[in-house]
Design a protein around this motif. Structure first.
Motif, PDB file in Angstrom:
ATOM      1  N   ASP A  55       0.485  -1.252  -0.537  1.00 45.85           N
ATOM      2  CA  ASP A  55      -0.468   0.098  -0.069  1.00 45.85           C
ATOM      3  C   ASP A  55       0.997   1.304  -0.022  1.00 45.85           C
ATOM      4  O   ASP A  55       1.904   2.133   0.730  1.00 45.85           O
ATOM      5  CB  ASP A  55      -0.655  -0.009   1.413  1.00 45.85           C
ATOM      6  N   LEU A  56       0.538   1.854  -1.292  1.00 46.07           N
ATOM      7  CA  LEU A  56       1.436   3.475  -1.259  1.00 46.07           C
ATOM      8  C   LEU A  56       0.972   4.604  -0.530  1.00 46.07           C
ATOM      9  O   LEU A  56       1.356   5.293  -0.177  1.00 46.07           O
ATOM     10  CB  LEU A  56       1.356   3.352  -2.465  1.00 46.07           C
ATOM     11  N   THR A  57       0.207   4.697   0.292  1.00 46.02           N
ATOM     12  CA  THR A  57      -1.193   5.738   1.050  1.00 46.02           C
ATOM     13  C   THR A  57       0.284   6.321   1.749  1.00 46.02           C
ATOM     14  O   THR A  57      -0.105   7.529   1.645  1.00 46.02           O
ATOM     15  CB  THR A  57      -2.398   4.434   2.021  1.00 46.02           C
ATOM     16  N   VAL A  58       0.371   5.009   2.583  1.00 46.52           N
ATOM     17  CA  VAL A  58       1.788   6.074   3.210  1.00 46.52           C
ATOM     18  C   VAL A  58       2.866   6.719   3.169  1.00 46.52           C
ATOM     19  O   VAL A  58       3.010   8.081   3.329  1.00 46.52           O
ATOM     20  CB  VAL A  58       2.388   5.784   4.319  1.00 46.52           C
ATOM     21  N   TRP A  59       3.454   7.086   1.734  1.00 49.91           N
ATOM     22  CA  TRP A  59       4.018   7.449   0.827  1.00 49.91           C
ATOM     23  C   TRP A  59       3.818   8.348   0.152  1.00 49.91           C
ATOM     24  O   TRP A  59       4.460   9.695   0.451  1.00 49.91           O
ATOM     25  CB  TRP A  59       4.751   6.351  -0.285  1.00 49.91           C
ATOM     26  N   THR A  60       2.439   8.583  -0.526  1.00 47.87           N
ATOM     27  CA  THR A  60       1.559   9.638  -0.549  1.00 47.87           C
ATOM     28  C   THR A  60       1.129  10.612   0.370  1.00 47.87           C
ATOM     29  O   THR A  60       1.262  11.384  -0.096  1.00 47.87           O
ATOM     30  CB  THR A  60       0.601   9.044  -1.926  1.00 47.87           C
ATOM     31  N   GLU A  61       0.895  10.256   1.683  1.00 45.37           N
ATOM     32  CA  GLU A  61       0.684  11.106   3.246  1.00 45.37           C
ATOM     33  C   GLU A  61       1.300  11.923   2.919  1.00 45.37           C
ATOM     34  O   GLU A  61       1.902  13.192   3.692  1.00 45.37           O
ATOM     35  CB  GLU A  61       0.329  10.375   3.906  1.00 45.37           C
ATOM     36  N   LEU A  62       3.045  10.593   2.718  1.00 47.27           N
ATOM     37  CA  LEU A  62       4.404  11.655   3.526  1.00 47.27           C
ATOM     38  C   LEU A  62       4.743  12.766   2.013  1.00 47.27           C
ATOM     39  O   LEU A  62       5.092  14.569   2.313  1.00 47.27           O
ATOM     40  CB  LEU A  62       5.841  11.063   3.138  1.00 47.27           C
ATOM     41  N   LEU A  63       4.134  12.646   0.783  1.00 43.58           N
ATOM     42  CA  LEU A  63       4.572  13.571  -0.259  1.00 43.58           C
ATOM     43  C   LEU A  63       3.649  14.532   0.062  1.00 43.58           C
ATOM     44  O   LEU A  63       4.289  16.222  -0.322  1.00 43.58           O
ATOM     45  CB  LEU A  63       4.318  12.683  -1.503  1.00 43.58           C
ATOM     46  N   ARG A  64       2.073  14.561   0.222  1.00 42.78           N
ATOM     47  CA  ARG A  64       1.202  16.041   0.294  1.00 42.78           C
ATOM     48  C   ARG A  64       1.966  16.226   1.759  1.00 42.78           C
ATOM     49  O   ARG A  64       1.576  17.627   1.785  1.00 42.78           O
ATOM     50  CB  ARG A  64      -0.274  15.194   0.333  1.00 42.78           C
ATOM     51  N   SER A  65       2.146  16.116   2.660  1.00 43.35           N
ATOM     52  CA  SER A  65       3.159  16.524   3.983  1.00 43.35           C
ATOM     53  C   SER A  65       4.132  17.430   3.884  1.00 43.35           C
ATOM     54  O   SER A  65       4.482  18.414   4.373  1.00 43.35           O
ATOM     55  CB  SER A  65       3.244  15.898   5.129  1.00 43.35           C
ATOM     56  N   GLY A  66       4.795  17.542   2.118  1.00 47.42           N
ATOM     57  CA  GLY A  66       6.547  18.534   1.680  1.00 47.42           C
ATOM     58  C   GLY A  66       7.477  17.720   2.617  1.00 47.42           C
ATOM     59  O   GLY A  66       7.986  17.138   2.004  1.00 47.42           O
ATOM     60  N   LYS A  67       7.321  16.107   2.636  1.00 49.09           N
ATOM     61  CA  LYS A  67       8.628  15.057   3.053  1.00 49.09           C
ATOM     62  C   LYS A  67       8.853  14.108   2.050  1.00 49.09           C
ATOM     63  O   LYS A  67       8.487  13.333   1.333  1.00 49.09           O
ATOM     64  CB  LYS A  67       7.878  14.469   4.467  1.00 49.09           C
ATOM     65  N   LEU A  68       9.832  15.122   1.030  1.00 49.43           N
ATOM     66  CA  LEU A  68       9.750  14.557   0.031  1.00 49.43           C
ATOM     67  C   LEU A  68      11.239  13.926   0.247  1.00 49.43           C
ATOM     68  O   LEU A  68      12.109  14.249   0.834  1.00 49.43           O
ATOM     69  CB  LEU A  68      10.589  15.446  -1.068  1.00 49.43           C
ATOM     70  N   PRO A  69      11.387  12.404  -0.439  1.00 47.20           N
ATOM     71  CA  PRO A  69      12.682  11.662  -0.570  1.00 47.20           C
ATOM     72  C   PRO A  69      13.820  12.429  -0.779  1.00 47.20           C
ATOM     73  O   PRO A  69      13.492  12.528  -2.331  1.00 47.20           O
ATOM     74  CB  PRO A  69      11.970  10.307  -0.426  1.00 47.20           C
ATOM     75  N   ASP A  70      14.574  11.500  -1.190  1.00 50.63           N
ATOM     76  CA  ASP A  70      15.848  11.575  -2.052  1.00 50.63           C
ATOM     77  C   ASP A  70      15.906  11.750  -3.551  1.00 50.63           C
ATOM     78  O   ASP A  70      15.990  12.112  -4.296  1.00 50.63           O
ATOM     79  CB  ASP A  70      17.273  11.337  -1.483  1.00 50.63           C
ATOM     80  N   CYS A  71      15.516  10.600  -3.903  1.00 46.78           N
ATOM     81  CA  CYS A  71      14.799  10.028  -5.482  1.00 46.78           C
ATOM     82  C   CYS A  71      13.706  11.124  -5.728  1.00 46.78           C
ATOM     83  O   CYS A  71      14.307  11.512  -6.745  1.00 46.78           O
ATOM     84  CB  CYS A  71      14.428   8.824  -5.389  1.00 46.78           C
ATOM     85  N   VAL A  72      13.568  11.688  -4.674  1.00 41.47           N
ATOM     86  CA  VAL A  72      12.301  13.105  -5.557  1.00 41.47           C
ATOM     87  C   VAL A  72      12.486  14.070  -5.831  1.00 41.47           C
ATOM     88  O   VAL A  72      12.918  15.316  -6.408  1.00 41.47           O
ATOM     89  CB  VAL A  72      10.845  12.975  -4.966  1.00 41.47           C
ATOM     90  N   HIS A  73      13.779  14.302  -4.307  1.00 39.61           N
ATOM     91  CA  HIS A  73      14.438  16.136  -4.881  1.00 39.61           C
ATOM     92  C   HIS A  73      15.711  15.932  -5.540  1.00 39.61           C
ATOM     93  O   HIS A  73      15.674  16.542  -6.785  1.00 39.61           O
ATOM     94  CB  HIS A  73      14.713  15.907  -3.608  1.00 39.61           C
TER      95      HIS A  73
END
Length: 247
Positions: free
Chosen positions: A204-222
């Motif tokens: 389930d990628l819901t947790v990851w999506t919520e992190l992105l919505r909160s602005g906590k971007l992982p290194d790969c996205v940066h």
């Protein structure tokens, strides 16, 4: 915004030995393990070889042609493994009989070693077979990726609904077998997460999506946002940690 695509990782070579002479099979196993290979199993019949190949998918099969046990010889077993599992087979044989050779080559083996053989010869044949198979797999993968890209380009001209477009794009990327999984996200005008779509992920990628919505971007996205080139991560386990997309 960002996309996450997973391809198949190349594992360390695991080898299946098919040899009905027990002593010879043990000698081959000891030789392989001494030079650094993992022996997945050491079996004596074609039926056992097929079962192991279908269940555990080794990277290569060392197949004795003249199997005395079981209902099939090594050529029949190798042909089944090639057709059903796409695993490279290297033949081992004490016979240089032309009729056997002609029958064996129809199964498209990656090597044909005459007994007795030495460690260097065995090692060289295995390395060449593994390299050729990996090269063929890469070419197949690239062709699948090109097919996926063409399909997505056609989709872009046909589908006007953005959420449907992203979802169908993800589906196409895995349906063409170019990728095992795909995740795509778009930002809105303010830089926030607007739309996401995914296909092929077991978790389930819901947790990851919520992190992105909160602005906590992982290194790969940066990294993806900071450059125009494609970001490629070779070692997902080391670089991505507990990221759900890496599962």
């Amino acid at each position: 915004f960002s996309s996450c695509l997973r391809g198949k990782m190349i594992m360390n070579a695991r080898i299946l030995i098919v040899e009905d002479e027990i002593i010879t099979g043990k000698h081959i196993q000891a030789t392989l393990e001494r030079v650094g290979y993992e022996v997945l199993a050491n079996v004596t019949t074609g039926e056992e070889a097929i079962a192991q190949a279908e269940r555990n998918h080794p990277d290569l099969v060392l197949m004795d042609i003249a199997l005395e046990e079981g209902k099939m010889d090594g050529i029949d077993a190798a042909n089944h493994i090639r057709m059903r599992c796409n695993i490279p087979v290297v033949y081992l044989t004490a016979h240089a009989n032309q009729a056997i050779f002609e029958r064996a080559k129809i199964t498209a083996p990656y090597g044909y070693i005459l007994k007795p053989f030495n460690t260097r010869e065995l090692h060289a044949n295995i390395e060449i077979a593994l390299y050729h198979h990996q090269l063929e797999q890469r070419i197949t993968h690239l062709n699948a990726v090109l097919h996926a890209i063409r399909s997505v380009n056609q989709l872009i001209t046909q589908e006007k609904d953005r959420p449907k477009l992203l979802q169908r794009a993800c589906d196409l990327l895995i349906d063409t077998r170019g990728y095992h999984a795909a995740w795509i996200a778009l930002r809105d005008e303010s830089g926030g997460l607007a739309i996401t779509a995914q296909a092929g992920f077991a978790g389930d990628l819901t947790v990851w999506t919520e992190l992105l919505r909160s602005g906590k971007l992982p290194d790969c996205v940066h990294r993806a946002l900071g450059q125009s080139e494609v970001v490629v991560i070779r070692d997902i386990a080391a670089a991505c940690g507990d990221c759900p997309a890496a599962a």
